[in-house]
Scaffold this active site. Structure first.
Site, PDB file in Angstrom:
ATOM      1  N   ASN A 246     115.989  65.739  39.321  1.00 11.04           N
ATOM      2  CA  ASN A 246     116.461  64.385  39.033  1.00 11.04           C
ATOM      3  C   ASN A 246     117.958  64.372  38.729  1.00 11.04           C
ATOM      4  OD1 ASN A 246     113.864  63.421  39.304  1.00 11.04           O
ATOM      5  ND2 ASN A 246     113.467  63.260  37.120  1.00 11.04           N
TER       6      ASN A 246
ATOM      7  N   ARG B 128     117.652  57.771  51.840  1.00 10.75           N
ATOM      8  CA  ARG B 128     118.541  58.774  51.256  1.00 10.75           C
ATOM      9  C   ARG B 128     117.876  60.131  51.121  1.00 10.75           C
ATOM     10  NH1 ARG B 128     120.541  56.320  46.489  1.00 10.75           N
ATOM     11  NH2 ARG B 128     122.386  55.583  47.594  1.00 10.75           N
TER      12      ARG B 128
ATOM     13  N   HIS C 159     112.367  49.007  53.808  1.00 12.82           N
ATOM     14  CA  HIS C 159     111.692  49.781  52.765  1.00 12.82           C
ATOM     15  C   HIS C 159     110.234  49.361  52.609  1.00 12.82           C
ATOM     16  CE1 HIS C 159     111.139  51.091  48.406  1.00 12.82           C
ATOM     17  NE2 HIS C 159     111.582  52.188  48.978  1.00 12.82           N
TER      18      HIS C 159
ATOM     19  N   TYR D 206     102.369  60.805  43.599  1.00 13.27           N
ATOM     20  CA  TYR D 206     102.907  59.483  43.284  1.00 13.27           C
ATOM     21  C   TYR D 206     101.751  58.500  43.126  1.00 13.27           C
ATOM     22  CZ  TYR D 206     107.667  60.792  44.861  1.00 13.27           C
ATOM     23  OH  TYR D 206     108.895  61.379  45.016  1.00 13.27           O
TER      24      TYR D 206
ATOM     25  N   HIS E  53     104.738  55.186  40.460  1.00 16.54           N
ATOM     26  CA  HIS E  53     105.529  54.650  41.577  1.00 16.54           C
ATOM     27  C   HIS E  53     105.049  53.281  42.037  1.00 16.54           C
ATOM     28  CE1 HIS E  53     107.087  54.686  45.852  1.00 16.54           C
ATOM     29  NE2 HIS E  53     108.154  55.106  45.200  1.00 16.54           N
TER      30      HIS E  53
END
Length: 713
Positions: free
Chosen positions: A47, A405, A435, A468, A592
């Site tokens: 992170n 990214r 997205h 997740y 998430h």
């Protein structure tokens, strides 16, 4: 930002560091199994790498821009706060690491360095290095003609080596080759089988460094110290009209390789002359870029810290569940046609989705598949099924986001693979990231095209679906499915404008619809009706929506927020946010999923979303929120939210001080929401199976009764 607004929000960068501090809390929690605690150090480190590549890089650019203008900058003050917090977290990290290493020793697990090797292990390693490792290592010799910035890889760990002789010092860099070799090596048993010895690849190289340099250099002594460089993750994409988006992204990725360094982490024991050499060769002038650390870097590899055969040192397994909804039919589409299905990963098996796409690839009734791909697994069953579908004559369209990214290079490769296979690949809208998590399948049924769709909060990624938490809605509701089809049309033809009656779609109508939903709660509160908003998001930093929540709170709307990461909103400000409570859960799975629940006068409008409440998600990305209409599924999601808001084990309170206090359990029974959700879903699926069994038996009885009546007649 106005002065008033500034007092009512927290800088997103500091809020992000507060989130990562919650990750570090897991590493020092004695209730967490030991090996998992070590792995949380890896998560924290990973992170922090991304934080510097993205957040710190953006602040540095803001400082540069302000220096070219009037010189006054909030960003410079913010950078000082970031630097102070990062150094404090690094010190805490080092202390926790030392504690965990001692805990491992108590359990006969030894992570040793090259100076602690026995003669037996030393000899074994030297042979192993020669036979297995040396081929992957090629030292980079430092000289005046070589530009190190262009030569070293971002975020790889290097050993900075100095060869000392009477005449001079010769420097070299050795990359620790973790792309080809494991970071941790378990050493063979020597005497006691109870004792397990592990060694880092870095220390193996240190132990065998003479094997690399001895044959070619003369020196009297040799030293090796670790370092890692982090660069700016943003990069310029040229706007030359004749270039395709794919070509622009490829060029942009090459630019990232030479982007400005934003952090050099180095062994604090490194001699001054070596640090000066690195600063000079890497063009680092600002002390803000320098982070002294311990002997090891790239701690993100500790995410994969091995457990040498002691099961109690890891979390108890929670096997992913089968969905009774999909189990009621052999054909995924027949199952969805019987009623909406909701999956909650990682508690449910992601294979239900991959199986649906696999069936679509050869189902004679399927005419087309349309899917949006943001991040996929390295070995993606989804992608393979899309290729198979083309081979079977299906029309397949894949919207692949090239700007995802850190997955840009991977997505460029997937684009080429799919395009070569005959899939129609679309890269979305140049100014907007796609997205949304959408899949649309068209089947010919009784002479008409019937649509089946998926709308979710998570990526179509088999790997992340295991760690997740995400919701996935599968529906044959034709009104929703047609609106999903409209979203795909908008992505391919952005000049179109459509009205969505069911979906909330960024950037077309999301801000207005979200504002309207909050406004309705405000109206209800003014009318002395019950008014409530419950949100579960990864990040909440959009200023306008935060102000709207403040307005709702002031009107008497009860607001509960569950925010995993950045939260610029400050709860419990008198007269502003008295009615807002904010919690964050960090546990074995990464929270998430995104959920919005508005009381709406008792209607309980519930949505699952791909979007956080950030300006980029609302205004600059294609995002989709889907309503949950099925009463049973709506109740299931609301029950899960209730478990999370009652978590008194892993829930932290978000406050103005960003101090991350755990929620006080008091006399209440211990409730760890992720474990409780798993057991809730186990029972939910059992009930579903039982009801299905009863329905099947009732149908069989009815059929038998009809047969008897026919015979009697």
């Amino acid at each position: 930002m106005s002065p008033v607004t500034d007092k009512l929000s927290i800088d997103k960068e500091l809020s992000w560091l507060s989130f990562n501090e919650r990750v570090l809390q897991e590493a020092c929690d004695p209730q967490v199994p030991l090996v998992e605690r070590v792995r949380f150090l890896g998560i924290f480190s990973s992170n922090m790498d991304e934080f510097f590549r993205v957040r710190v890089a953006a602040v540095r650019r803001a400082i540069l821009i302000s220096s070219l203008q009037d010189g006054r900058s909030h960003s410079r003050h913010l950078m000082a706060k970031i630097q102070s917090k990062v150094l404090a977290l690094q010190e805490r990290f080092d202390a926790i690491y030392a504690d965990l290493m001692r805990e491992l020793v108590r359990r006969n697990i030894f992570l040793i360095n090259e100076k602690q090797l026995s003669d037996f292990h030393s000899a074994w390693l030297k042979k192993h290095f020669k036979d297995q490792f040396k081929r992957h290592i090629s030292p980079l010799i430092v000289n005046n003609s070589r530009d190190l910035v262009k030569q070293i890889n971002d975020d790889a760990t290097y050993l900075a080596v100095c060869l000392y002789s009477k005449e001079r010092r010769q420097y070299a860099l050795v990359e620790v080759p973790t792309k080809n070799l494991p970071r941790f090596i378990e050493l063979p048993t020597e005497k006691s089988k109870a004792k397990k010895y592990l060694i880092l690849l870095d220390n193996i190289i240190r132990h065998c460094v003479d094997e690399l340099f001895g044959p070619f250099f003369e020196y009297e002594a040799i030293d090796a110290y670790s370092m890692k460089l982090t660069r700016d993750a943003e990069f310029d994409i040229t706007d030359e009209l004749e270039q395709t988006q794919l070509e622009k992204m490829t060029k942009g990725l090459k630019k990232r390789l030479t982007a400005e360094p934003v952090r050099l982490v180095y062994d604090r024991d490194m001699p001054e002359h070596m640090l000066i050499m690195l600063k000079d060769n890497l063009n680092i002038s600002s002390t803000e870029c320098l982070i002294p650390g311990g002997r090891y870097h790239s701690f993100k590899d500790f995410i994969g810290f091995p457990n040498p055969s002691r099961h109690y040192l890891e979390n108890e397994k929670m096997p992913a569940l089968d969905s009774a909804g999909f189990g009621r039919c052999a054909n995924s589409f027949d199952a969805i046609a019987m009623g909406d299905i909701m999956l909650n990963y990682p508690y449910h098996k992601f294979s239900h989705f991959t199986e649906m796409v696999r069936q679509a690839a050869y189902d004679p009734a399927v005419r087309f598949i349309r899917i949006s791909l943001y991040r996929v697994a390295k070995k993606s069953h989804v992608v393979q099924s899309l290729v198979d579908a083309v081979k079977n004559g299906k029309k397949v369209t894949a919207v692949i986001e090239l700007h995802a990214r850190f997955d840009e290079q991977s997505n460029i490769e997937w684009s080429r693979i799919l395009a070569e296979a005959g899939v129609r690949v679309h890269h979305g809208i140049p100014s907007l990231k796609v997205h949304s998590k959408l899949c649309l399948i068209g089947r010919e049924e009784q002479g008409e095209t019937r649509l089946y769709c998926h709308v979710g909060s998570g990526n179509f990624n088999e790997g992340t679906a295991r760690i997740y938490t995400d919701f996935s809605l599968f529906t044959a509701n034709q009104e929703i499915a047609r609106e999903v089809e409209q979203v795909f049309e908008l992505i391919e033809h952005p000049y179109r404008r459509d009205n969505f009656q069911h979906l909330i779609v960024s950037p077309y109508d999301a801000r207005q619809k979200l504002t309207n939903l909050i406004d309705q709660e405000i109206v209800n509160a003014h009318g002395r009706m019950k008014a409530a908003i419950t949100l579960k998001l990864n990040n909440l930093i959009d200023e306008a929506l935060i102000q709207k929540l403040y307005e709702a709170s002031a009107a008497g709307v009860k607001i509960r927020l569950l925010i995993r990461g950045m939260c610029a909103l400050i709860p419990r400000i008198p007269g502003v946010s008295d009615n807002i409570e904010v919690y964050s859960i960090v546990d074995r799975f990464l929270e998430h999923s995104r959920v919005m629940l508005f009381h709406a006068g008792g209607e309980n409008k519930l949505y699952i979303c791909s979007a956080d409440w950030m300006s980029r998600n609302v205004d600059n990305r294609v995002e989709v929120s889907a309503p949950i209409y099925d009463p049973r599924l709506k109740q299931m999601v609301m029950d899960i939210l209730s478990l999370q808001f009652n978590d008194n084990t892993k829930a932290r309170i978000i406050n103005k001080e960003q101090s991350n206090p755990y929620r006080n359990r008091g006399n209440k029974r211990k409730l760890r929401s992720q474990v409780a959700i798993y057991h809730y879903l186990v029972n939910y699926e059992k009930r579903q199976l039982q009801e299905l069994k009863q329905q099947t038996e009732a149908q069989a009885q009815d059929k038998g009764h009809d047969v008897l009546l026919t015979k009697a007649g």
